[in-house]
Design an enzyme around this catalytic site. Sequence first.
Site, PDB file in Angstrom:
ATOM      1  N   LYS A   1       0.849  -1.201   0.000  1.00  0.00           N
ATOM      2  CA  LYS A   1       0.000   0.000   0.000  1.00  0.00           C
ATOM      3  C   LYS A   1       0.878   1.242   0.000  1.00  0.00           C
ATOM      4  O   LYS A   1       1.863   1.316   0.753  1.00  0.00           O
ATOM      5  CB  LYS A   1      -0.897  -0.020   1.245  1.00  0.00           C
TER       6      LYS A   1
ATOM      7  N   SER B   1      -9.722   2.404   2.873  1.00  0.00           N
ATOM      8  CA  SER B   1      -8.825   3.092   1.972  1.00  0.00           C
ATOM      9  C   SER B   1      -7.938   2.163   1.155  1.00  0.00           C
ATOM     10  O   SER B   1      -7.414   2.549   0.134  1.00  0.00           O
ATOM     11  CB  SER B   1      -7.925   4.025   2.773  1.00  0.00           C
TER      12      SER B   1
ATOM     13  N   SER C   1      -9.844  -0.206   6.957  1.00  0.00           N
ATOM     14  CA  SER C   1      -9.271  -0.032   5.619  1.00  0.00           C
ATOM     15  C   SER C   1      -8.614  -1.267   5.027  1.00  0.00           C
ATOM     16  O   SER C   1      -8.258  -1.273   3.851  1.00  0.00           O
ATOM     17  CB  SER C   1      -8.257   1.116   5.625  1.00  0.00           C
TER      18      SER C   1
END
Lengths: 502, 499, 98
Positions: free
Chosen positions: A80, A155, A179
Amino acid sequence: MSELIKNSAAVLAAKLAAGEVSAVEVTQAHLDRIADVDGDVNAFLHVNTEEALAVAAGVDKSRAAGEQLHALAGVPIAVKDLIVTVGQPTTAGSKILEGWHSPYDATVVKKLRAARMPILGKTNLDEFAMGSSTEHSAFGPTRNPWDLDRIPGGSGGGSAAAVAAFEAPLALGTDTGGSIRQPGAVTGTVGVKPTYGGVSRYGAIAMASSLDQIGPVSRSVLDSALLHEVIGGHDPFDSTSLPDPVGSLVEAAKRGDVKGLRIGVVKELGGEGYQPGVQARFAEALELLRGAGAEIVEVSCPNFEHALGAYYLIMPSEASSNLAKFDGVRYGLRVLPEDGPMTIERVMGATRAAGFGDEVKRRIILGTYALSAGYYDAYYGSAQKVRTLIQRDFDAAFAQADVLISPTAPTTAFKLGEKLDDPLAMYLNDVATIPANMAGVPGLSLPGGLAEEDGLPVGVQLLAPAREDARLYRVGAVLESLLEEKWGGPLLAQAPVLGGSR
Amino acid sequence: MSDQILSFDEAMEKYDPVLGFEVHVELNTRTKMFSSAPNVFGDEPNTNVNEVDLGLPGVLPVVNKTAVESSIKIGLALGCKIADKSHFARKNYFYPDTPKNFQTSQYDEPIAYDGSIDIELEDGTVFTVAIERAHMEEDAGKLTHMGGATGRIQGAEFSLVDYNRAGVPLVEIVTKPIEGAGRRAPELAKAYVAAIREIVKNLGVSDARMERGNVRCDANVSLRPHGQERFGIRSETKNVNSLRAVEHAVRYEIQRHAAVLDSGEPVVQETRHWHEDTRSTTAGRPKSDADDYRYFPEPDLVPVVASREWVEELRAQLPEPPAERRKRLKEAWGYSDLEFRDVVNAGVLDEIEETIAAGTTAAVARKWWMGEIARRAKLAEVDPADLGVSPQTIVDLNRLIESGKINDKLAREVLDGVLAGEGTPAEVVDKRGLAVVSDDGALLEAIDAALAAQPDVADKIRGGKVQAIGAIVGGVMKATKGQADAGRVRELILERLGV
Amino acid sequence: MAEINREDVVHLARLAHIDMGDAELDRMAGELAVIVDAVKAVSAVAGDDVPATSHPIPLSNVFREDVVGHTLTAEQALSGAPDSEDGRFKVPAILDEE
Ligand SMILES: [Mg+2]
Ligand SMILES: [Zn+2]
């Protein structure tokens, strides 16, 4: 499309160990897949071709030389883009960091390197991890591989979509309010938020320090356990890192046993507001667990009702302070004011105005408000007290049950743009995942099947007491195998075909 | 536009000053408060930094244990209570010398609180100052303002930032309001800061060099009319960084406040800047809503729990407090009040103590440190302690004198040699051939020559005018280049002349 | 409890160092009012007897020994800087402050 990419990390690791495939082949297959489908999915912000292949080649060489290697050596992974990496840009999905290269590696990245896992690239996210749809990325939304018109969750939509689209067998996510888990739920993948402090946060760009946690993203429970063991454990660079060893998570996933285990259904995390298809799949999961010998009990956590409100005070408060450092002085974007005197104050104001997106600004302003003189006690202080109440609810629930269970998210993936102008509706996505962050307990989301009404993935969430992450894998593995038996294979086998071979 | 001021005497006739101090002490730990980068003064810009000090994305702080222990020691030395549990907080404000745009500090739970110290004024009166708290925090980087005429903020076109100092551990010591100092307020101010400096230096937790900013003072001053209970509005003069400046700044602010109050205007609550050149302050930033620091507990750090055992262990390590030590030494050494004060002011207390310990008397140690060494230090414009004279050197020199091997004059030359790196005093005597000529044979030769050169003087002496002997002695000393013992020379002359 | 209004947002944007135009201030004020309305109930949930939790898993005395570790070179330190000079970060003038 190489069939290699359909393999789980565990299977790839076995094939690599047996010499059936090379790390370069495996890595190249995933890079090819990225080239094929990421134009549609947009899971990656940066693809790390050269370095990934070089690491893979090194692994192959070492293996040929008979060196002792980590079990996951040569198994590629996506990271990420909230986690800093040397040699690749780190943007946090924000224009304010566009083009920035970190001079240091996050602890988890060091661990990936130590295990010699080729890093395929950096995945898309809501700007600074603020969002539940990945639409708040400054670099365009990621699309859900199940339906490209829908959100992949957020996210960490990039990591979840990359794994769901077979662009990577594994990925790292970060989970502040859901997330990792909510994107897992809406993309039919597995995501784990470890116990707070179980995985070092050093090098994860902070949103809300007391809630953030890095965790694994994968297509199977066992794969998450494998990755969790790589990244977990004490880190002297993170003062909130637990001193405990990471524990035998892989062992727990392999053992998979629920006989006599008490599984608590959280009354407050279900029912009204939860899509019928979500409720149906959840009920089915309960039946399967019951059938496997688990005792299903109902528990009540009355203060969970206030978790979302408290979260939306604590998270923006901490974020407002954590994001103050982005000011155009030391790194990242600098924007000069268009007119008026050229003072650093005004440069900071112009830089932050141009560099941050709307959602980030909303949260900074909200957090600034909640911490400001005269409001602290009512807002931040009160929210911290609610946190205590939520912890007490968990304590009481875990006195009655060994693990808790709920749907991961109230709905399946919604359409891109559908909730973009309604922050509150967007925030509601995290209603079931937030309590775990508030209390620091671990949570795992795994695919529960497809909702009848839209044919989209539904997530089932398991929660365990702090430091008992192993229980998630133990129960998750059982539920996964029961469901896959029923489906006749992994849920993702039912996903539409993407890209070149569509 | 300079401010009106009243004369100090006039101000004192009408008003009582109330003081308050915030003194920042930089700790001399090897590393920074929250990162393992070196805590070193004076290196190339931005070389003593790592990602934590620059506040790069993703970094986290980890507390320096030694800094915590130093802070507890400071708390104990100030007579404070040590908090069972203290924690760090974030003080949020934007400024380019602050890498994260918040300072990690302690807010509602400082590590030490409720203390007091006794301040001895010049005339020996003792004034007790109550300490509100001492808390841990981190220093900011260093800004250099460029393009302006004076290097000051005003008129600068741009500034350059060096983060080497960012993250250096600080302990901020805050007093309670100090009332009742009256006209001694400026003197007390200076003495207070001097006392803090001495305490932290004595503890060994800070280099305590004010010229390097190791000890920095913010001075709060307010006035109230005699007899009024309520405090007046205060000003805070920032970064007054020498003892003399502290005294002057407090005096100036008293005079300025008095003039403002006399004019009927309210005093503005504001920060003031001290200017050494004009010995005055100018207005800084008034208190505003931009001072909303939005403190909240630092979520990246966990509480500091000071167990009793830990605190007692640290207490046991504390050196003797400076005031008590001074009292003890003065008695032991038998110096007069004046002698002792001079020794203290010269900063050679440690040196004299070590010299005595090395094997000489208090009187001899004082003679050297306050005499020859002080003279040389003054010429070299350094502190006597920094001249490089070891206590052992003084002991050795003194032994050589007492044994008659050298005299005082030669001893100075021997010291030259020692300081030039020629070895111990004995080695210098050998190498330079400086020993007093004590061989009677050699002396008699010189005496005979001197008597032969001045037969009239010799006759005078024979005739009973012994006081004329000086001329002969002088001749002998000249011939022996001063290396003769003048007393022995005298004896031998008289013997030779049969007087 | 006071609701958030446009004035507040002007002040908060200044505290947070984010320039905002009139339209943005209006919009932000509207959105924040809705959010604050949704979360304000939190202030009434817990009584005085409930302690605050700032760390989900309580730890204490996590320290580092005072041993020098790695540093960046000045070049590395400045590598991301928008502007620099003489080994230092360069920023425009700092006026009306300090
Ligand atoms: Mg202060
Ligand atoms: Zn301070």
